[in-house]
Write an enzyme that holds these catalytic residues in place. Sequence first.
Site, short mmCIF file in Angstrom:
data_model
loop_
_atom_site.label_atom_id
_atom_site.label_comp_id
_atom_site.label_asym_id
_atom_site.label_seq_id
_atom_site.Cartn_x
_atom_site.Cartn_y
_atom_site.Cartn_z
N GLU A 64 41.10 23.71 49.50
CA GLU A 64 40.76 22.52 49.01
C GLU A 64 39.18 21.71 49.76
OE1 GLU A 64 43.34 18.50 49.75
OE2 GLU A 64 44.75 19.66 48.47
N GLU A 85 50.21 23.24 46.82
CA GLU A 85 50.77 22.16 47.41
C GLU A 85 51.23 21.56 46.11
OE1 GLU A 85 48.14 19.87 49.59
OE2 GLU A 85 48.08 21.64 50.66
C1 FCB Z 1 46.13 17.53 50.10
C2 FCB Z 1 45.90 18.50 51.92
C3 FCB Z 1 47.20 18.54 52.74
C4 FCB Z 1 47.79 17.00 53.26
C5 FCB Z 1 48.10 16.50 51.75
C6 FCB Z 1 49.58 15.03 51.19
O1 FCB Z 1 44.85 17.36 50.02
O2 FCB Z 1 45.82 19.48 51.32
O3 FCB Z 1 46.34 18.80 54.23
O4 FCB Z 1 46.93 16.41 53.78
O5 FCB Z 1 46.81 16.64 50.55
#
Ligand code: FCB
Length: 450
Positions: free
Chosen positions: A168, A350
Amino acid sequence: MNRLSARPAETFLWGVSTSSYQIEGASKADGRGPSIWDTFCQQKDRIANGDTGDIACDHYHRFAEDIALMRDIGVKAYRFSVAWPRLLPTGRGHFNEAGAAFYDRLIDGLLEAGIEPWLCLYHWDLPQALDDEGGWLSRDAAGWFADYATLVARRYGDRVKRFATFNEPGVFALFGFGFGWQPPGVIDADAHRKAIHHVNLAHGAAVDALRSGVSNASIGVIHNMQPCLPASAALEDLAAAERLHMHWNQAFPDPQILGYYPKVLADELAPQIAPGDMARICRPLDWLGINHYSPIYARGDKTAPLGYAWAGPPAGMPQSEVGWQVQPDAFRDILLEASKRYRLPIYVTENGTGGRDQLDHTGNVRDQHRIDYLNAYIGAMETAMAAGADVRGYFVWSLLDNFEWGAGYGDRFGLIYVDYPTLRRIPKASARWYAERIAQKAARRSAEKP
Ligand code: FCB
């Protein structure tokens, strides 16, 4: 360029994700140097409740138990990040063997458990010593990062084949340099632009380092992709949402995968871009990692350095317990758009939801809200796949409750509850649900086989 041949549906990969600073703890153990997050957590009023990652989930000492938990869930892949300051306490120069040995133990344990390690080089914990030398505001950062990548490749490339350069970049560049909510806590449009370009150069240099250092490496990058929406129908809010979209969704994947910046950003970045830079940034990748949670909002703000401000979701939208909008259709659309635009195999690296989960009087955590969220979002992903999105795997964020950056330990995202005073791990109802879901899919696939 797609180096992976099309994978048959039965190899769809189910996994879980974590990151170094959020779970490892042991912040001073075995010669680890400080990262910018250690520094930031020491500053007043930065983190809810004054929380820090000093102990976190103590995964550094309890990784074997955590691998056993993953095996119980039945995941076949684990995405984690390496803490740069464990290997190189000052970011470059002195190599710390004891810190590097931790990832040997982790990787070997994963392989023994039949879980594929997915190694991310950078999940936000820059060595503090490098920030002191300018950090991402220095063009030299690309070389520092490539040297670190070379070291990681040499050390682990015999056992690890899946690598991501950054997690990210759009988020840490914006929050670290545009809004000042994350380290190094800078609020400055020019710094934000410099960070964008230098991180992009670092990405390209690291791809080359990994490619030449690891045979059969499968290399990707992880982006947080969300619809960026205006807080209202006012013209200045529409313009704000467009700028947020450019910074959040395009400033990194476009140059890295397509070879160019969005026009507006290219003009703004002109002083930074040296001849040959775009080719240095756009290196062949094997896959694109997408992290997705919920739509985000912007409103116009002439007093803000970037010309816009962050805004909350409009009233009346379904929200998670930690206030993030819940909208599975947005996930479906993001996957379809990204698949069309970038033409790389996608892994959802994620997805998940936060809550204020608690142990009940029976000692269980009944996080039905998370089961509902995961069920809806996995369904949306499957809809996108049926409509042509090339998605090859899905990782839940997160294996464990952990240090949720500025929100500290209050926002819990884990499939496994962590009782912080004792560090005891307690699988939540969602962990059992995910295990069953994975097992059902596997059973259905074997039944379908001729
Ligand atoms: C993302 C991050 C991760 C975590 C999630 C909830 O943006 O990559 O580290 O904090 O959010």
